[in-house]
Design an enzyme around this catalytic site. Structure first.
Site, PDB file in Angstrom:
ATOM      1  N   LYS A  32      -6.679 -14.209 -29.587  1.00 33.27           N
ATOM      2  CA  LYS A  32      -5.854 -14.651 -30.699  1.00 33.27           C
ATOM      3  C   LYS A  32      -5.149 -13.495 -31.394  1.00 33.27           C
ATOM      4  CE  LYS A  32      -5.937 -18.367 -34.063  1.00 33.27           C
ATOM      5  NZ  LYS A  32      -6.703 -19.255 -34.900  1.00 33.27           N
ATOM      6  N   GLY A  97      -4.559 -23.068 -43.926  1.00 29.90           N
ATOM      7  CA  GLY A  97      -4.986 -21.814 -43.323  1.00 29.90           C
ATOM      8  C   GLY A  97      -5.241 -21.964 -41.842  1.00 29.90           C
ATOM      9  N   CYS A  98      -5.876 -20.964 -41.246  1.00 36.05           N
ATOM     10  CA  CYS A  98      -6.193 -21.007 -39.816  1.00 36.05           C
ATOM     11  C   CYS A  98      -6.866 -22.324 -39.470  1.00 36.05           C
ATOM     12  CB  CYS A  98      -7.099 -19.833 -39.458  1.00 36.05           C
ATOM     13  SG  CYS A  98      -7.727 -19.885 -37.754  1.00 36.05           S
ATOM     14  N   PHE A  99      -6.325 -23.029 -38.486  1.00 35.17           N
ATOM     15  CA  PHE A  99      -6.799 -24.393 -38.240  1.00 35.17           C
ATOM     16  C   PHE A  99      -8.196 -24.489 -37.650  1.00 35.17           C
ATOM     17  CE2 PHE A  99      -3.517 -24.476 -34.450  1.00 35.17           C
ATOM     18  CZ  PHE A  99      -4.233 -23.516 -33.752  1.00 35.17           C
ATOM     19  N   SER A 256      -9.723 -17.928 -42.116  1.00 35.16           N
ATOM     20  CA  SER A 256      -8.929 -17.192 -43.099  1.00 35.16           C
ATOM     21  C   SER A 256      -8.868 -17.871 -44.454  1.00 35.16           C
ATOM     22  CB  SER A 256      -7.497 -17.016 -42.580  1.00 35.16           C
ATOM     23  OG  SER A 256      -6.842 -18.284 -42.501  1.00 35.16           O
TER      24      SER A 256
END
Length: 316
Positions: A32, A97-99, A256
């Protein structure tokens, strides 16, 4: 400069695909990172500003083919098909945010969740890839799609988790993840959802300001799903390796989101529907105070370390 930016995007896409199209069944710990770097490099080279959403006519063209390997794919934890919406069920779509972590918090709710999925929402590029969404050139934000049974879990409970599981006053990003692809958003499918989102936003904004002693203007994007029909639709499923990522062997425990440790006021304090009305009764929370006392999102992102299975009702 434009040629340099374009060349950089293509180079980063190539590097990212070298990771994500490998024969490994799940995303590696390193995979990532190159794609997350795309937005940062573009910003340095004069690409899309992190704080400014790209204009629809400047977005990448996308493609007509849908994401592969999603048809028939079942939820890694719950076992149900990701795409299906059974009779009597409804859909909610949000971004905070980050899923990876956003999705896990919802699938762990004790009852009523048929499926969760991660994807790209509220953008302008049809059928984007992860690399494209991370570039900021599609207008999408990392989102979560929830298929739920409203007779078992209220939309208000999902909405409360959404607010408390991140910092909705952080602008274009959450924590170290900055850029339009990490902006907070909730997208409604009917007027009831709209009223509940807007009323809870006003109440939570006030509560955040009371808790912190300073102005906390919520920046969450609130828009109808229909606004995105002209761009192919609100929602596009992310790659199969992203689905329920945190439940898979070897997953990198990353999140996150920045929960503030502040509770949404009680439903009765902000409900937009009149006392005694059918709508007020229809949307009342199903999760009791004992659940929130024990399992509400804590300050900082702790969901990554929680068990993967849904929370047992016998524990609260």
């Amino acid at each position: 400069m434009a040629r340099i930016v374009l060349a950089t995007v293509l180079l980063m896409f190539t590097v990212s695909k070298a990771f994500t199209t490998s024969n490994k069944p799940s995303l590696s710990r390193a995979a990532k990172q190159p794609t997350r770097m795309i937005g940062n490099i573009l910003n340095l080279l004069g690409g899309p500003e992190k704080s400014q959403l790209i204009a629809p006519d400047k977005a990448l063209p996308g493609r007509s083919t849908k994401m592969p390997n999603i048809d028939g794919l079942r939820h890694y934890v719950l076992g149900n098909k990701l795409e299906e919406v059974p009779e009597g069920h409804e859909v909610a779509v949000f971004a905070n945010g980050c899923f990876w972590g956003s999705e896990k918090g919802i699938w762990r709710l004790p009852k009523g969740i048929h499926s969760t999925a991660v994807g790209y929402c509220a953008g302008f590029t049809p059928n984007p890839t992860y690399e494209e969404a991370c570039s900021g050139l599609t207008g999408h934000t990392e989102g979560v799609r929830v298929v739920y049974n409203p007779s078992e879990v209220s939309f208000v409970d999902i909405l409360r988790w959404f607010w408390e599981a991140h910092d909705p006053a952080s602008g274009m990003g959450q924590g170290n993840d900055r850029g339009t692809q990490y902006r907070s958003g909730f997208y409604y499918f009917n007027d009831e959802q709209k009223q509940l989102i807007e009323a809870s936003k006003a109440a939570y904004e006030k509560r955040l300001e009371e808790a912190t002693g300073r102005e906390r203007a919520i920046t969450t994007e609130i828009a109808p799903a229909s606004d995105y029909e002209k761009y192919g639709g609100l929602w596009y499923f992310a790659e199969a390796y992203h689905q329920q990522y945190l439940a898979k062997p070897g997953a990198r425990p990353y999140c996150s989101a920045q929960p503030q440790g502040v509770a949404v006021p009680e439903y009765e304090e902000w409900c937009p529907f009149p006392e005694g009305s059918d709508l007020r009764e229809k949307h009342k929370p199903t999760l009791p105070k004992s659940f929130w006392d024990k399992y509400a999102p804590r300050r900082g992102c702790s969901v990554v370390s929680e068990p993967n299975d849904p929370i047992a009702e016998s524990t609260f």
